[in-house]
Scaffold this motif. Structure first.
Motif: not given
Length: 83
Positions: A30, A34, A55-56, A58-60, A62-63
């Motif tokens: 992650g 990111a 935002y990366s 946070i999002v990556f 989670i992935g």
């Protein structure tokens, strides 16, 4: 399982599945993704790396949690097939 030197050779995924997901999924996959995504997007589109990174990051991860869970599921499925 211990080897001749007495060290534990059991894979991390068997010893502590949650630690495997956090370390290999969230941190290694992650966060690394990111950083690479932010650098690439800022280079290609001349956007601020920090805006993309905000935002990366946070999002990556989670992935990465999903990736770690998928790897855990895949590992356990293959272990059942072997036994």
């Amino acid at each position: 399982m211990k080897d001749k030197s007495g060290s534990d050779q059991t894979p991390l995924i068997e010893r502590n599945p949650w630690l495997f997901i956090v370390v290999y999924g969230v941190l290694f996959w992650g966060v690394t993704t990111a950083v690479l995504y932010s650098a690439l997007m800022s280079f290609l589109f001349d956007d601020s790396m920090w805006d993309i990174f905000s935002y990366s990051i946070i999002v990556f991860p989670i992935g990465g949690f999903a990736w770690g869970g998928a790897m855990l599921w895949w590992y356990k499925t293959n272990q059942k097939k072997k036994s």
